[in-house]
Structure formats: structure tokens, C-alpha cells
Design a protein around this motif. Structure first.
Motif, PDB file in Angstrom:
ATOM      1  N   ALA A 184      19.330 -12.237   7.141  1.00 25.15           N
ATOM      2  CA  ALA A 184      17.854 -11.911   6.843  1.00 25.15           C
ATOM      3  C   ALA A 184      17.274 -10.699   7.793  1.00 25.15           C
ATOM      4  O   ALA A 184      16.493  -9.812   7.443  1.00 25.15           O
ATOM      5  CB  ALA A 184      16.867 -13.210   7.023  1.00 25.15           C
ATOM      6  N   LEU A 185      17.879 -10.849   9.278  1.00 23.59           N
ATOM      7  CA  LEU A 185      17.066  -9.810  10.301  1.00 23.59           C
ATOM      8  C   LEU A 185      17.684  -8.512  10.162  1.00 23.59           C
ATOM      9  O   LEU A 185      17.113  -7.510  10.108  1.00 23.59           O
ATOM     10  CB  LEU A 185      17.441 -10.293  11.415  1.00 23.59           C
ATOM     11  N   ALA A 186      19.140  -8.401   9.432  1.00 28.15           N
ATOM     12  CA  ALA A 186      19.743  -7.099   9.061  1.00 28.15           C
ATOM     13  C   ALA A 186      18.812  -6.483   7.908  1.00 28.15           C
ATOM     14  O   ALA A 186      18.594  -5.255   8.018  1.00 28.15           O
ATOM     15  CB  ALA A 186      21.060  -7.453   8.923  1.00 28.15           C
ATOM     16  N   GLN A 187      18.396  -7.253   7.203  1.00 27.75           N
ATOM     17  CA  GLN A 187      17.750  -6.875   5.912  1.00 27.75           C
ATOM     18  C   GLN A 187      16.258  -6.379   6.599  1.00 27.75           C
ATOM     19  O   GLN A 187      15.873  -5.320   6.075  1.00 27.75           O
ATOM     20  CB  GLN A 187      17.447  -7.721   4.960  1.00 27.75           C
ATOM     21  N   ALA A 188      15.802  -7.216   7.047  1.00 27.08           N
ATOM     22  CA  ALA A 188      14.292  -6.726   7.562  1.00 27.08           C
ATOM     23  C   ALA A 188      14.403  -5.456   8.566  1.00 27.08           C
ATOM     24  O   ALA A 188      13.257  -4.668   8.625  1.00 27.08           O
ATOM     25  CB  ALA A 188      13.539  -8.033   8.688  1.00 27.08           C
ATOM     26  N   ALA A 189      15.482  -5.306   9.221  1.00 27.67           N
ATOM     27  CA  ALA A 189      15.555  -4.193  10.087  1.00 27.67           C
ATOM     28  C   ALA A 189      15.352  -2.865   9.369  1.00 27.67           C
ATOM     29  O   ALA A 189      15.163  -1.893  10.022  1.00 27.67           O
ATOM     30  CB  ALA A 189      16.710  -4.322  11.090  1.00 27.67           C
ATOM     31  N   GLU A 190      15.943  -3.028   8.058  1.00 29.08           N
ATOM     32  CA  GLU A 190      15.649  -1.749   7.369  1.00 29.08           C
ATOM     33  C   GLU A 190      14.498  -1.247   6.518  1.00 29.08           C
ATOM     34  O   GLU A 190      14.346  -0.141   6.127  1.00 29.08           O
ATOM     35  CB  GLU A 190      17.000  -2.017   6.055  1.00 29.08           C
ATOM     36  N   LYS A 191      13.624  -2.252   6.648  1.00 30.30           N
ATOM     37  CA  LYS A 191      12.326  -2.310   6.066  1.00 30.30           C
ATOM     38  C   LYS A 191      11.333  -2.132   7.053  1.00 30.30           C
ATOM     39  O   LYS A 191      11.192  -2.496   8.340  1.00 30.30           O
ATOM     40  CB  LYS A 191      11.950  -3.434   5.251  1.00 30.30           C
ATOM     41  N   THR A 192      10.061  -1.297   6.560  1.00 27.15           N
ATOM     42  CA  THR A 192       8.947  -1.294   7.316  1.00 27.15           C
ATOM     43  C   THR A 192       8.263  -2.755   7.251  1.00 27.15           C
ATOM     44  O   THR A 192       8.029  -3.142   5.964  1.00 27.15           O
ATOM     45  CB  THR A 192       8.040  -0.073   7.040  1.00 27.15           C
ATOM     46  N   PRO A 193       7.946  -3.410   8.353  1.00 25.17           N
ATOM     47  CA  PRO A 193       7.141  -4.624   8.160  1.00 25.17           C
ATOM     48  C   PRO A 193       5.756  -4.527   7.458  1.00 25.17           C
ATOM     49  O   PRO A 193       5.239  -3.276   7.655  1.00 25.17           O
ATOM     50  CB  PRO A 193       7.111  -5.233   9.479  1.00 25.17           C
ATOM     51  N   GLU A 194       5.590  -5.399   6.775  1.00 25.62           N
ATOM     52  CA  GLU A 194       4.150  -5.355   6.148  1.00 25.62           C
ATOM     53  C   GLU A 194       3.097  -5.256   7.017  1.00 25.62           C
ATOM     54  O   GLU A 194       1.940  -4.873   6.732  1.00 25.62           O
ATOM     55  CB  GLU A 194       3.896  -6.699   5.172  1.00 25.62           C
ATOM     56  N   GLY A 248     -14.031  -0.101   5.780  1.00 21.94           N
ATOM     57  CA  GLY A 248     -14.244  -1.237   5.608  1.00 21.94           C
ATOM     58  C   GLY A 248     -13.425  -2.374   4.942  1.00 21.94           C
ATOM     59  O   GLY A 248     -13.742  -3.389   4.546  1.00 21.94           O
ATOM     60  N   GLN A 249     -12.211  -1.806   4.446  1.00 19.26           N
ATOM     61  CA  GLN A 249     -11.140  -2.608   4.002  1.00 19.26           C
ATOM     62  C   GLN A 249     -10.561  -3.775   5.172  1.00 19.26           C
ATOM     63  O   GLN A 249     -10.029  -2.746   6.170  1.00 19.26           O
ATOM     64  CB  GLN A 249     -10.125  -1.797   3.203  1.00 19.26           C
ATOM     65  N   THR A 250     -10.061  -4.610   4.854  1.00 19.30           N
ATOM     66  CA  THR A 250      -9.505  -5.346   5.586  1.00 19.30           C
ATOM     67  C   THR A 250      -8.039  -4.977   5.906  1.00 19.30           C
ATOM     68  O   THR A 250      -7.235  -4.961   4.906  1.00 19.30           O
ATOM     69  CB  THR A 250      -9.288  -6.765   5.401  1.00 19.30           C
ATOM     70  N   VAL A 251      -7.610  -4.742   7.099  1.00 21.23           N
ATOM     71  CA  VAL A 251      -6.145  -4.209   7.322  1.00 21.23           C
ATOM     72  C   VAL A 251      -5.400  -5.138   8.158  1.00 21.23           C
ATOM     73  O   VAL A 251      -4.167  -4.655   8.375  1.00 21.23           O
ATOM     74  CB  VAL A 251      -5.941  -2.696   7.965  1.00 21.23           C
ATOM     75  N   GLY A 252      -5.835  -6.019   8.583  1.00 19.59           N
ATOM     76  CA  GLY A 252      -5.251  -7.133   9.668  1.00 19.59           C
ATOM     77  C   GLY A 252      -6.057  -8.137  10.322  1.00 19.59           C
ATOM     78  O   GLY A 252      -7.374  -8.266   9.794  1.00 19.59           O
ATOM     79  N   VAL A 253      -5.712  -8.610  11.268  1.00 18.36           N
ATOM     80  CA  VAL A 253      -6.363  -9.818  11.892  1.00 18.36           C
ATOM     81  C   VAL A 253      -5.881  -9.801  13.328  1.00 18.36           C
ATOM     82  O   VAL A 253      -4.788  -9.729  13.790  1.00 18.36           O
ATOM     83  CB  VAL A 253      -5.744 -11.147  11.154  1.00 18.36           C
ATOM     84  N   PRO A 293       0.977  -1.460   8.812  1.00 19.89           N
ATOM     85  CA  PRO A 293       1.338  -0.088   9.469  1.00 19.89           C
ATOM     86  C   PRO A 293       0.790   1.172   8.656  1.00 19.89           C
ATOM     87  O   PRO A 293       0.445   2.122   9.324  1.00 19.89           O
ATOM     88  CB  PRO A 293       2.781  -0.026   9.652  1.00 19.89           C
ATOM     89  N   ALA A 294       0.199   0.915   7.427  1.00 17.35           N
ATOM     90  CA  ALA A 294      -0.093   2.223   6.827  1.00 17.35           C
ATOM     91  C   ALA A 294      -1.315   2.423   7.034  1.00 17.35           C
ATOM     92  O   ALA A 294      -1.905   3.659   6.944  1.00 17.35           O
ATOM     93  CB  ALA A 294      -0.283   1.805   5.062  1.00 17.35           C
ATOM     94  N   ALA A 295      -2.242   1.796   7.730  1.00 18.58           N
ATOM     95  CA  ALA A 295      -3.689   1.916   8.279  1.00 18.58           C
ATOM     96  C   ALA A 295      -3.656   2.260   9.550  1.00 18.58           C
ATOM     97  O   ALA A 295      -4.713   2.712  10.109  1.00 18.58           O
ATOM     98  CB  ALA A 295      -4.107   0.400   8.133  1.00 18.58           C
ATOM     99  N   ILE A 296      -2.538   2.797  10.146  1.00 16.71           N
ATOM    100  CA  ILE A 296      -2.260   3.075  11.476  1.00 16.71           C
ATOM    101  C   ILE A 296      -1.727   4.609  11.502  1.00 16.71           C
ATOM    102  O   ILE A 296      -0.712   4.779  10.867  1.00 16.71           O
ATOM    103  CB  ILE A 296      -1.582   2.375  12.289  1.00 16.71           C
ATOM    104  N   ASP A 297      -2.322   5.405  12.198  1.00 16.35           N
ATOM    105  CA  ASP A 297      -1.740   6.624  12.579  1.00 16.35           C
ATOM    106  C   ASP A 297      -0.512   6.594  13.246  1.00 16.35           C
ATOM    107  O   ASP A 297      -0.362   5.886  14.096  1.00 16.35           O
ATOM    108  CB  ASP A 297      -2.814   7.446  13.599  1.00 16.35           C
ATOM    109  N   PRO A 298       0.546   7.399  12.703  1.00 15.51           N
ATOM    110  CA  PRO A 298       1.898   7.146  13.141  1.00 15.51           C
ATOM    111  C   PRO A 298       1.740   7.392  14.705  1.00 15.51           C
ATOM    112  O   PRO A 298       2.673   6.892  15.462  1.00 15.51           O
ATOM    113  CB  PRO A 298       2.810   8.213  12.409  1.00 15.51           C
TER     114      PRO A 298
END
Lengths: 128, 372
Positions: free
Chosen positions: B277-287, B312-317, B338-343
């Protein structure tokens, strides 16, 4: 620590500088927090007080007191207009616990009516 | 709920006026006087903590290292005797069951330190995972006390408890994330240079029946150096300033190591529980990724507060937040899309809904505090 007998208390651990049994005065009186409240809260790091000129309602939340770990609502012991806030404790909230019944007062209110208030003796029975 | 367990130092805490709290089933000191003073003491001199609620699980046998390599995300067999490693126990789906520090005591012997809230889960998972290996596993939590001296004066404090220059040199030479057997105040201990405060410091493991004399010796030396007894309240603000995650806040079964910024501790090049599972997760950007935030003013964001973008959109907690006692402004950790954060990760302006009021917070790399 003893709660001074010269004033009245709420079950939410505020004091208001009203002499037990006396008529409501026409002048603003000070409101503060008891040592029991401050001990339970921990070190206060931020205080949100009602604004001068705002009307607060007895028994309703009128501000917040934050410690490092928690946030508690501040309840007004009286209905009335806020006359003054203690800028010194806003700037340095540690002053509240340093002198809770005198220099650590929070705000003053000109009381029109009050919530159910307790004498020092009744309050100490409540927290015992 | 059952009655909280007392640590071997319970009566000492009561005698010193500690405010005790139920933490993970243990009756623990929250603070002795002022948590801000205790926090400052650790940053400037030293604080002495009772951490006897932590779980101690010993693994002994020729396959102890191989068993831990299978059970944990890291390669524990690769660490040298006398060294420690931070690692994670994950489930099959890659969710985090606990974060752990493991000491290699000998070729065939390891000591795993679990969070108090997870000790039972860790013991159960480790027991199941190591059953096909030649290793014995024992829960020593009840027989073990853990005392921590943390702060810039901690080395000098621990050195007060030994009699010879040779011992003092050994303490000075003990590296960060290393451990050694030692005699402190005539008592046999495991002395480790580890901690959870962002300062230099030592964690001292000792038999529960000898905890009180060790505490008394450490307390005398700590107070003589200008330090203080310290409780769990300041431990939380210290670890948050140091950007260290807390299980239950930043880490959970719903969190992968990658989302939590702990991908570096995962060794995908060996088989272990959760590897697929972690090998797969390592390939993706986490939500969502664990992100540092700092505010202005004095009002803290707290766990559970929503994080919003400029629109004003909720992007996290928020997962942890406090007014930083050292820095004087609010700091927080949050899970954010991560899409809400400047790289570049810096200077991104977000907002936190603090009980109905939107307050500005900036994305900030953590740790928020680093010792000089």
C-alpha cells in the motif's frame, strides 16, 4: 485561595464588584475571574473582551479566555453597557493570574440587572 | 472508564503540587506551577518530566532485527548497537498505528517505545507480526519508569549524577539518538539522548521500583541548574514548536507517512506490513499534506478549526495549534489540500476559521523553532 467577601460571584467563576445585599450602583463596576477559574485554565495567553460601549447580557457569553491548551467563554455577570476594558491585561494576560481580584480585572459594566449571583461563601461551597 | 493508572512517581508529583490529569489511561502531571514557565525552562535551562506512561516493549532473540524489519516501516536491523531510530508501525493499508522510537540495546535485543495511548495496539500488532521469527517479546511498561531531562543544561545535570571523569566524558560523548547503560546516582539505567521537545536532552529508563530515588537526584540537579519540574502541558507546546507530530492529532490510521511528511522513514526496498500500500501511496500526491501555518496576533488556531483559501473555500483542517510561547505568535499544523498551496511552500496566505472569525495564517515550513 480565599475569594474576597466584598463582591459577588457567578457559577461560571467570574466575580463582579457588587457588595452583597446592596442596590445596583449607577457607576460601572469591575468584573474579573476567580483563582479557581484561572487555576483550571492554566496560563492565560489571550483575552477577547467586549468592546467599550457594547451591551452585554447577564449569563451570556461576552468574550473568550484562552490558555495554552484551551479556550473558555467569558460570561457576563450583569446586563449593561461596557464602560472600560483593562488594556493592561489585554497586553499582558499574565497580569490576570498575578492579581485576579484587583489589578487583574477584565472590564467594567454599568449593571442594569444581574444573573444569579453567589456570595463568596456560596461560591466556595460550589467549588469545594 | 477505569481509574487512571498511577506512575511510580505519583506520590512525588502530588507532594510537589502537580496538577494531575488523566492522559491515555494514566494519571499524569499536567504542570507543577505554570506551563509557560515550564516551557521556558526547557528552552533556556532544563525541565524534568515523568514519562512513565510510555510503553516499553522488549524484543530479544537472534531474529529480533529481522522481525522488526518486517513489523515496522524502517530497517531496524541496520542500526548499530547503542543507536536509536524513529519509525512507524503501519497497517496493511499504510495507515499509521503508532510512531515509535526503537533502541538497539545489543545484537539480539531491541527496546520499542510506544505512545501510551497505543501501547496495547503496538503490543498486539508486534506480537502477531513477529510470531514466525525467533524472537521473544515482552511488555515491560508496568515495570519501567521513564524520566526525561530536556533543555540546554541537561548534559550538565546528568553529569552531576556520576562520580568519575570517565563517566562524565561518556555522557558528553553520547550522540543524539544514541543510548548506553549507565549508573546515575548509583542506580542502573538506560540513558538515551532522545526527546520530544526540540532541545538537547536525555531520556532515562529505569526499573519502576527505583524511579523515586532517580527522580530525587535528577530534581536536585535540575533545580540547582535553574531548571524546573515540567508537565505534559508544556511538552505539547514544545513538540509543536519543534514541528514534531503527535499521534491522535497529526498521525492516525487515516494518515499515511507520506501525507504526514514522514516518507523519509519508510524503507520501501524491503518487505514489511503495509509495504504494498505504501509503495502505491509513494507514487501519488497525497490528497492532503501536513503543513505548517503561522498567524499574527495572539489568537491560536486549534485542532479541528477549518482552513480556507483566499476565496473562502475550505482546503484543510488544523490538527494542532497554540500561541507559541517561544515565538510569541500563533503556530499550527494542518492537513491541507496540496493544490491549495504554492509549490514554494512559503508566503502562501490562507485563513483559519477560529470559532467564527476568519484570521490570516501563512504557510510556513516547520519546525517553527530550531535550537541554536
Amino acid at each position: 485561595m480565599a475569594n474576597p467577601a466584598d463582591r459577588l460571584y457567578t457559577a461560571e467563576h467570574e466575580w463582579i464588584l457588587l457588595a452583597p445585599g446592596a442596590e445596583l450602583p449607577a457607576e460601572p463596576v469591575r468584573v474579573g475571574l476567580t483563582t479557581f477559574a484561572l487555576d483550571a485554565l492554566g496560563d492565560v495567553v489571550y483575552v477577547d473582551l467586549p468592546e467599550v460601549g457594547a451591551t452585554v447580557t447577564a449569563g451570556d457569553a461576552c468574550g473568550e479566555v484562552e490558555s495554552t491548551k484551551s479556550v473558555s467563554d467569558l460570561y457576563s455577570p450583569a446586563t449593561g453597557v461596557v464602560a472600560e476594558v483593562n488594556q493592561a491585561i489585554v497586553d499582558d494576560p499574565a497580569l490576570i493570574a498575578a492579581d485576579p481580584y484587583d489589578g487583574g480585572w477584565l472590564f467594567t459594566v454599568t449593571p442594569q440587572e444581574t444573573a444569579k449571583l453567589l456570595t463568596a461563601e456560596e461560591y466556595e461551597a460550589l467549588i469545594a | 472508564m477505569s481509574t487512571p493508572r498511577p506512575t511510580p512517581l505519583h506520590d512525588v508529583h502530588s507532594a510537589h503540587g502537580a496538577r494531575l490529569t488523566d492522559f491515555a489511561g494514566w494519571h499524569m502531571p499536567l504542570k507543577y506551577t505554570s506551563e509557560l514557565a515550564e516551557h521556558e525552562a526547557v528552552r533556556t535551562t532544563a525541565g524534568l518530566f515523568d514519562l512513565s506512561h510510555m510503553g516499553e516493549i522488549r524484543l530479544y532473540g537472534p531474529q529480533a532485527g529481522a522481525a522488526l524489519d518486517h513489523a515496522l516501516v524502517g530497517r531496524l536491523s541496520a542500526i548499530a548497537v547503542g543507536r536509536a531510530k524513529y519509525s512507524l508501525l503501519c497497517d496493511e493499508s499504510g495507515g499509521i498505528l503508532d510512531d515509535l522510537v526503537t533502541y538497539r540495546l545489543d545484537e539480539d535485543e531491541y527496546l520499542v517505545i510506544a505512545n501510551a495511548s497505543n501501547t496495547a495496539v503496538v503490543l498486539e500488532a508486534l506480537t502477531a507480526r513477529v510470531q514466525d521469527f525467533d524472537v521473544e517479546i515482552t511488555d515491560e511498561t508496568a515495570q519501567t519508569a521513564l524520566l526525561a531531562v530536556q533543555g540546554p543544561a541537561s548534559q550538565a545535570i546528568v553529569q552531576q549524577l556520576v562520580g568519575t571523569d570517565e563517566e562524565r566524558a561518556a555522557i558528553a560523548g553520547l550522540r543524539y539518538y544514541a543510548c548506553m547503560p549507565a549508573q546515575l546516582a548509583g542506580l542502573t539505567v538506560l540513558l538515551a539522548r532522545t526527546g520530544y521537545t526540540g532541545e538537547d536532552g536525555f531520556e532515562v529508563y529505569i526499573g519502576a521500583d527505583q524511579a523515586v530515588p532517580l527522580w530525587q537526584a535528577l530534581q536536585s540537579a535540575t533545580e540547582a541548574a535553574g531548571g524546573r519540574l515540567a508537565g505534559l502541558a508544556c511538552r505539547d507546546t514544545l513538540r509543536l514548536e519543534a514541528g514534531m507530530p503527535l499521534y491522535g492529532n497529526e498521525l492516525s490510521l487515516q494518515t499515511t507517512p507520506y501525507a504526514a511528511g514522514l516518507g523519509r522513514v519508510v524503507q520501501l526496498g524491503k518487505p514489511f506490513v503495509g509495504q504494498e500500500a505504501l509503495a502505491q501511496a509513494a507514487e501519488k500526491t497525497p490528497e492532503r499534506v501536513l503543513t505548517g501555518l503561522t498567524g499574527t496576533g495572539r489568537r491560536a488556531a486549534r485542532a479541528g478549526h477549518p482552513v480556507l483559501n483566499a476565496a473562502g473555500q475550505t482546503v484543510g483542517v488544523i490538527t494542532s495549534g497554540a500561541l507559541s510561547p517561544t515565538l510569541g505568535h500563533p503556530i499550527a499544523l494542518a492537513y491541507i489540500d496540496p493544490a491549495a498551496i504554492d509549490p514554494t511552500g512559503e508566503g502562501q496566505s490562507l485563513q483559519v476559521d477560529v470559532r467564527g472569525t476568519l484570521l490570516p495564517f501563512d504557510v510556513t515550513p516547520y519546525p517553527f523553532y530550531k535550537r541554536s
